[in-house]
Design a protein around this motif. Structure first.
Motif, short mmCIF file in Angstrom:
data_model
loop_
_atom_site.label_atom_id
_atom_site.label_comp_id
_atom_site.label_asym_id
_atom_site.label_seq_id
_atom_site.Cartn_x
_atom_site.Cartn_y
_atom_site.Cartn_z
N THR A 1 -20.77 10.42 -16.87
CA THR A 1 -22.59 10.33 -15.99
C THR A 1 -23.07 9.82 -17.08
N ASP B 1 -14.49 14.87 -13.25
CA ASP B 1 -13.98 13.56 -13.25
C ASP B 1 -13.21 12.65 -14.03
N GLU C 1 -29.89 6.93 -12.90
CA GLU C 1 -28.34 8.03 -13.11
C GLU C 1 -27.63 7.19 -13.20
N LYS D 1 -22.89 6.07 -12.69
CA LYS D 1 -21.97 7.23 -12.53
C LYS D 1 -21.46 5.93 -13.43
N ILE E 1 -15.15 9.51 -15.15
CA ILE E 1 -15.92 9.03 -14.32
C ILE E 1 -17.11 9.69 -15.67
#
Length: 370
Positions: free
Chosen positions: A75, A104, A39, A41, A73
């Protein structure tokens, strides 16, 4: 005999002059089909002409009076495939869709945006990612849609975090409101111009590249047409990518020359399978630049690439989702020139094709005469 040899040599010279440019350049890491191994960001900076909601947690499909600035941001989940926005888990083992978590989306003033950009931009000395990239979306896109696509492009092209940016005009997330979006695209011109000036001021000498998709090409064309570059002055932009441009052919032929004044290179990507462009052409009756199995609008020194690469319906995002085009775009950004090599690429006198071109293949998006 000497005359015959001279004529042959002259013919070869003229033929070589007519061919689209290709140059063998130092290899750069190739964009390959792969699953994201962990993952990530990924931060993208933005400007928008949308109005924020009352809680300042998101943006609406309504126009604002001035440009709003900030950062998102995004993901990027583990298991997401290169060139895609991910799968929702119905046909895959897990949900791999790109997402924006609550909180975010950051909101900044123009001054704080400038300060953020200058403090967070990646090193400008690395040719791999030492540039800024601005993405401009098309019709039927929400703010979130634009942010996710910008993040996908930035991550897959290896753009440094925070060096990827996007401009989101107030398109309506409703495919029935095409004329609404046409009017709003026109109205967003002054806001796009302001945002690009801010980006250039924040760039710190880095090159600024642009990818405009679909209807997003319309305000960009008008902004570019008004820009003034003095003799001897450095061009303000590096590469400009016109992806599936939903622009009238005659309008582009009238104003497109202006790209040559402001960018080091401009490249048009079009496709004969683009259903969205065919619908636009049907609505307007006149040819669209992004539609056809050969270029609709040819301007000397502006490249045209016809993609015959199959893509899922409506076949409108091929520049962001197909590996040959992602690699072509990456080479342009890093080397400043294309590296179109291999069996998939074919050069014609004034344009290129990529993919399994077949004269018998059904063309969804056909060229119009005239």
């Amino acid at each position: 005999m000497k005359r015959a040899v001279a004529l042959i040599a002259m013919s070869l010279l003229l033929a070589s002059c007519a061919m689209p440019e290709v140059q063998r350049l130092p290899p750069i890491p190739e964009v390959k089909a792969a699953y994201t191994d962990k993952e990530v960001k990924y931060p993208v900076l933005y400007g928008t002409s949308r109005m924020p909601n009352s809680a300042k947690t998101a943006y609406l499909d309504q126009r604002a009076a001035r440009v709003q600035y900030g950062r998102v941001i995004v993901t990027i989940p583990k298991g997401r495939m290169t060139g895609s926005l991910g799968e929702n888990g119905i046909f895959s083992a897990r949900d791999t869709r790109l997402a924006i978590a609550a909180g975010d989306i950051e909101f900044h003033s123009q001054d704080s945006f400038m300060a953020l950009a200058k403090s967070q931009l990646g090193a400008g000395v690395n040719p791999e990612s030492g540039y800024l990239l601005v993405f401009i979306h098309g019709y039927n896109n929400s703010f979130e849609d634009a942010a996710l696509r910008a993040a996908q492009l930035g991550f897959d092209l290896n753009v440094a975090p925070n060096n990827m940016m996007f401009f989101s005009w107030a398109a309506n997330k409703n495919y029935r409101k095409y004329t609404h979006d046409e009017a709003t695209a026109d109205a967003s011109e002054i806001h796009l111009e302001a945002f690009l000036k801010t980006v250039r001021a924040a760039a710190g000498g880095r090159k600024v590249h642009i990818i405009a998709h679909s209807m997003g090409n319309r305000p960009l064309l008008r902004v570019i047409s008004r820009m003034q570059v003095l003799p001897g002055e450095k061009k303000p932009f590096g590469q400009i990518i016109l992806a599936a441009p939903d622009v009238d052919r005659d309008v582009f032929m009238h104003y497109g020359q202006n790209y040559l004044k402001v960018a080091e290179r401009t490249t048009i990507y079009l496709s004969p399978f683009d259903f969205a462009m065919q619908l636009s052409q049907d609505v307007h009756f006149y040819p669209r630049v992004g539609c056809g199995n050969k270029p609709q609008a040819e301007i000397k020194d502006i490249d045209s690439i016809v993609s015959f690469i199959p893509e899922d319906f409506p076949a409108h995002t091929y520049v962001a989702s197909t590996l040959p085009l992602l690699n072509d775009v990456k080479n342009l950004f890093v080397n400043g020139k294309p590296a179109r090599q291999g069996a998939a690429w074919k050069a014609y006198p004034t344009y290129w094709t990529v993919g399994p071109a077949n004269s018998m293949a059904r063309s969804t998006c056909s060229a119009l005469p005239g």
